[in-house]
Design a protein around this motif. Structure first.
Motif, short mmCIF file in Angstrom:
data_model
loop_
_atom_site.label_atom_id
_atom_site.label_comp_id
_atom_site.label_asym_id
_atom_site.label_seq_id
_atom_site.Cartn_x
_atom_site.Cartn_y
_atom_site.Cartn_z
N THR A 211 -1.52 -1.19 6.41
CA THR A 211 -2.17 -0.02 5.82
C THR A 211 -3.55 0.25 6.42
OG1 THR A 211 -1.00 -0.35 3.76
CG2 THR A 211 -3.02 0.93 3.64
N PRO B 266 -4.72 -12.39 7.44
CA PRO B 266 -3.42 -13.01 7.68
C PRO B 266 -2.80 -12.58 9.01
CG PRO B 266 -3.58 -12.33 5.40
CD PRO B 266 -4.78 -11.74 6.11
N GLY C 43 -4.46 -14.64 11.46
CA GLY C 43 -3.96 -16.01 11.33
C GLY C 43 -2.64 -16.19 12.06
N ASN C 44 -1.72 -15.26 11.85
CA ASN C 44 -0.42 -15.35 12.52
C ASN C 44 -0.56 -15.27 14.04
OD1 ASN C 44 1.24 -15.70 10.29
ND2 ASN C 44 1.55 -13.51 9.97
N HIS D 165 -10.52 -4.04 4.99
CA HIS D 165 -10.74 -3.12 3.88
C HIS D 165 -11.92 -2.21 4.19
CE1 HIS D 165 -7.77 -4.54 1.14
NE2 HIS D 165 -8.25 -5.77 1.06
N HIS E 219 -15.03 -1.20 -0.31
CA HIS E 219 -13.95 -1.82 -1.09
C HIS E 219 -14.02 -3.35 -1.05
CE1 HIS E 219 -10.15 -1.41 -3.25
NE2 HIS E 219 -9.54 -2.25 -2.43
N ALA F 54 -10.13 -7.49 -3.30
CA ALA F 54 -8.71 -7.17 -3.49
C ALA F 54 -7.86 -8.27 -2.85
CB ALA F 54 -8.41 -5.80 -2.87
N PRO F 55 -6.56 -8.32 -3.20
CA PRO F 55 -5.75 -9.48 -2.79
C PRO F 55 -5.79 -9.83 -1.31
CG PRO F 55 -4.55 -8.22 -4.44
CD PRO F 55 -5.81 -7.43 -4.13
N LEU F 56 -5.88 -8.84 -0.43
CA LEU F 56 -5.88 -9.15 1.00
C LEU F 56 -7.26 -9.45 1.55
CD1 LEU F 56 -3.09 -6.92 2.56
CD2 LEU F 56 -3.53 -9.30 3.13
N LEU G 122 -1.68 -20.12 8.20
CA LEU G 122 -2.81 -19.50 7.50
C LEU G 122 -2.41 -18.33 6.60
CD1 LEU G 122 -5.66 -20.64 7.83
CD2 LEU G 122 -6.17 -18.77 9.39
N ALA G 123 -1.46 -17.52 7.05
CA ALA G 123 -1.09 -16.34 6.26
C ALA G 123 -0.56 -16.77 4.88
CB ALA G 123 -0.05 -15.51 7.00
N HIS H 79 -3.30 -18.03 2.79
CA HIS H 79 -3.97 -16.88 2.14
C HIS H 79 -3.25 -16.53 0.84
CE1 HIS H 79 -6.04 -13.01 1.69
NE2 HIS H 79 -4.87 -12.60 1.28
N ARG I 195 -4.46 -17.02 -3.33
CA ARG I 195 -4.47 -15.98 -4.35
C ARG I 195 -3.53 -16.32 -5.51
NH1 ARG I 195 -8.61 -12.07 -3.95
NH2 ARG I 195 -9.46 -12.47 -1.89
N PHE J 63 -5.22 -2.16 -4.37
CA PHE J 63 -4.82 -3.12 -3.34
C PHE J 63 -5.51 -2.77 -2.03
CE2 PHE J 63 -2.00 -5.86 -1.02
CZ PHE J 63 -1.54 -6.76 -1.96
N PHE J 64 -5.52 -1.49 -1.70
CA PHE J 64 -6.27 -0.97 -0.55
C PHE J 64 -7.16 0.17 -1.02
CE2 PHE J 64 -2.41 -2.60 1.60
CZ PHE J 64 -3.01 -3.42 2.53
N THR K 150 1.22 -12.70 -3.97
CA THR K 150 -0.11 -12.63 -4.58
C THR K 150 -1.19 -12.21 -3.60
OG1 THR K 150 -0.26 -14.98 -4.08
CG2 THR K 150 0.33 -14.38 -6.34
N GLY K 151 -0.99 -12.45 -2.32
CA GLY K 151 -2.06 -12.19 -1.36
C GLY K 151 -1.81 -11.01 -0.46
N GLY K 152 -0.61 -10.46 -0.50
CA GLY K 152 -0.34 -9.28 0.29
C GLY K 152 0.01 -9.55 1.74
N SER K 153 0.06 -10.81 2.13
CA SER K 153 0.47 -11.11 3.50
C SER K 153 1.98 -11.26 3.50
CB SER K 153 -0.19 -12.39 3.98
OG SER K 153 0.30 -12.74 5.26
#
Lengths: 514, 514
Positions: free
Chosen positions: A25, A74, A77-78, A100, A104, A109-111, B80-81, B84, B88, B277-278, B383-386
């Motif tokens: 997003t 994330p 990270g990947n 973000h 924000h 927020a979660p990410l 890591l993802a 993350h 959360r 979330f975003f 929970t973390g959106g990844s």
């Protein structure tokens, strides 16, 4: 113009026009800008390790950065494991990581995460854009940083509102800084070493393993009798018939120590002094013999070709004919699969000007000697030791060089880390011929378990080293992602399949059962 | 006893006896020690995102940490993802990351990197062992840290020589610290809010969504007319027939704002105040209406059940019967696949006491309302959106609860990040029934592109959002890793396959073509 568009225009204007992407997003405005700007090829990876590895492959062949487009921490990270590898390959790259919106962040927020902290260890250049007006200039600076010799990682973090807000300004990419001069006396000392009659190795890294620089090294070898060597982990070396032959330092500590034992001197040209890949109880970390005199002619940031030319001049080798490898292709063997047999098949069939990406691990230990006299080719190895590099690097190499054949030699264990690469090969119809060496184990770890003196593995340890039960079916995995595949378990079948696939357009895969 | 063995014995003695692993050379002594110590189950993942995600699933179900065994910085990077995501989820976990021997670090061998720097953002507890004598004590401290409420990440970096050297000492795991008391007056303020007659939501997180704590929340709802809600991203909630019904805050900003518009007050119980979330241009970050009074009864580190009991006492609800969900299973639909139809099939067939791991993204938007009255089950969300969390979390959940059925609802795009999980399901013969929702696109990103106001996507943008061309064949991918698979594209076929697979032992996969 919004920030995202100014960034894409800055990249294209600066000559960076391939983007390996796995967006989310926060990167949607960058993706949307791709439609409004001509000249940026955007290639999707279904996992970020494919994205960063492909950028590595692209950079190894072109010497110039590709972009990656990654989604927050994330996504970074990947991509980190192949960023590790490409940092050791000294490949230039520009990562664009969405974040973000600036306002924000405070809501956690979660990410949300500290992207800079995670990026910093692998990002000599790192910046988070503050406003849309900064984005173009930041992107231009990132490119210049990536192009700083020998090539490095530049990471630009792009908060969503800096991408979507108006006020973007296209920036001109400044030239990368010129390489610094060699250390005073560096050439004279090296020349003295080459003249003093002591057994001397010249250890070549980076650009010294290619083109005119490699020819200059070949002149030095011919003139002075020095031995040309390369680190075990090379980003790209030109080799094969008609090329200057260079020997790799062995991976196995005892073999490396034995090979280097006779050298009283070593001259480093863009390579670090050889050390063990891992430490082992009661084995040395340093591979050169005690008392070996080690001299740095040029570090990776220097102009390695100019350094070798200067050394040629200093020892009177400029007109010397370099040592060149004679053509020597093995006969095609047949019968049951052996390591020497599979090496012979590959050595016999490597096409002219091929790009070989090698992550064959234990199965490929015989490949380098066997292919010394094969048709001339480039050899790309795992520079950082994080397995799962070959399939993505093959993607990037094929994108960089659409007129060349990529031969990807991959172990089954390693291939599983980034198998999503096959899908990108299929989508982009890349001329990549992959061979999977299926020994159904992390075979190297069985050796390593013995090497570290951990004793004979029992059942539980063996369960961590074998990847059979169930066996992976690489033909299904490959065709499941759109890449045609064949399974072979005899050398004549390998030869037939390889010959056919190397002549076909688009990606193919051979599962070689060992 | 060497350091590695002291560590394994410390873990087993401290009640930590599952290790999800993807080891390398630097972890070989740890692997060898597994053979010498009874009581540690070690489960191999072919990619580290599987390993960390599985540990998350295990922790969500048991409330207690599993170990991960990871190989240097790249192994950590690959994990890591899902670290993350589990940060959360507030899942406890102990990462053991091998590193080069202490004396070998200085040589900057190819795999060398600053592991601590990369681990720190996700590791509230982080330590590198200095000697073999420290390893046991460090491991014990890591377990206690991981168990500190509500659960957190503890990362222990283990240089190879601290693992292989003698002098290891088994340590006793100290008790985790007791949760701190609630803030003074926190219960009184909440009680006053529940009594003042204003429309009030109680937002439940963590352990407040399960067991006795959830029943207490149900008593408050019955007594005071408050609305029970949960964040969009829940680690685990108990729901279905006979459970206290809780509504999730919608993901879509406009829907969330509309749903929360009527609340004058919100009481937080182990959940953060709801935010988007975003960020999106011209949309709010904060989802509650302006002037909404937000009060924290309990933060995640508090004892949430005790907090809800205290609030029940303060408002006289201790003897109140909680609101409970009535059973309501839809009829099994048939015909072409629709989102409401697939939700009905799943709602009708969820087995009693199942664990549902949901990463169905856009395909599953209708699932939560449809399953309100299904057989009682646990629902685990991202929970973390990844993305790429569901398959690994399903592995860990199945390991944690071998007597329960795991239903893994996975989108095709998300599933590709960690598809290697299927191999671990096959090897361990886990009772996981996976459904892949194959819409051949990052469908959510098409919505998000519109939401961020980036306009209609053109061809190049669409290429980044569609994952067809070529279509993934999930049946081949699945059977290629040893998990039997079926493709269906009608609702009655989905029902038949799901019913059959839910009754079978071992893992299976259904590719539902949308």
């Amino acid at each position: 113009m919004n920030g995202a568009e100014s960034l894409v225009r800055t990249f294209v204007g600066g000559g960076v026009n391939v983007c390996f992407a796995n967006p989310g997003t926060s990167e949607m405005h960058f993706v949307a800008a791709l439609d409004r700007v001509e000249g940026m090829r955007c290639i999707l990876g279904l996992f970020e390790g494919v994205v960063t590895g492909a950028a590595d492959g692209y950079a190894r062949l072109t010497g110039d950065p590709a972009l990656t487009l990654l989604h927050l921490a994330p996504g970074l990270g990947n991509g980190l494991a192949n960023l590790h590898n490409l940092s050791r390959a000294q490949s230039p790259i520009v990562n664009v990581i969405g974040d973000h919106a600036t306002y924000h962040k405070q809501y956690d927020a979660p990410l949300n995460a500290d992207i800079e902290a995670i990026a910093r260890p692998y990002s000599p250049w790192l910046k988070t854009s503050a406003t849309a007006a900064d984005v173009g200039r930041d992107g231009a600076a990132a490119i210049a940083a990536a192009r700083t010799a020998p090539g490095q990682i530049a990471t630009l973090i792009l908060p969503a509102d800096t991408a979507w807000s108006d006020g973007g300004a296209v920036a001109e990419v400044p030239p990368a800084p010129a390489p610094p001069p060699l250390a005073a006396g560096a050439v004279d000392v090296a020349a003295e070493m080459l003249r003093n009659g002591k057994p001397t190795a010249i250890l070549l890294g980076g650009a010294a393993l290619r083109g005119e620089a490699l020819l200059a090294a070949g002149r030095l070898a011919a003139q002075c009798g020095a031995t040309l060597m390369a680190p075990y982990s090379v980003a790209r070396m030109e080799r094969g018939a008609g090329r200057v032959p260079v020997e790799r330092v062995p991976y196995i500590v005892d073999q490396a120590v034995a090979r280097l034992a006779g050298f009283a001197q070593m001259i480093l040209v863009g390579a670090p002094a050889p050390v063990a890949f891992f430490a082992y109880p009661n084995k040395p970390s340093v591979l050169t013999p005690a008392g070996c005199r080690i001299h740095t002619l040029a570090a990776p940031r220097h102009d390695l070709g100019a350094a070798l030319d200067a050394l040629c001049d200093a020892v009177g080798a400029r007109q010397q004919a370099p040592v060149l490898q004679k053509p020597a292709r093995p006969e095609l063997p047949s019968g049951a699969v052996t390591l020497s047999g599979l090496a012979a098949v590959i050595a016999a069939l490597i096409p002219e000007n091929a790009i070989v990406v090698d992550e064959s691990i234990t199965s490929g230990r015989g490949l380098l000697p066997a292919t010394m006299g094969s048709a001339p080719h480039d050899w790309l190895a795992n520079t950082g030791g994080s397995i799962g590099f070959a399939l993505p690097v093959a993607v990037g190499a094929a994108v960089a060089c659409p007129d060349r054949r990529v031969l990807c030699l991959e172990a089954d264990g390693s291939g599983m880390y980034t198998l999503q690469s096959l899908w990108t090969m299929a989508r982009e119809n890349l001329d990549v011929t992959t061979v999977i060496f299926a020994n159904r184990s992390y075979n190297i770890l069985k050796n390593e378990l013995a090497n570290v003196g951990a004793g004979n593995p029992g059942r539980k340890a063996l369960d961590m080293l074998n990847i059979g039960h169930p066996d992976l079916d690489w033909c299904r995995l490959s065709t499941g992602m759109g890449v045609p595949a064949t399974r072979v378990d005899r050398l004549e079948e390998l030869a037939a399949a390889l010959r056919k696939n190397l002549a076909a357009r688009g990606p193919t895969l051979i599962e070689l059962v060992l």
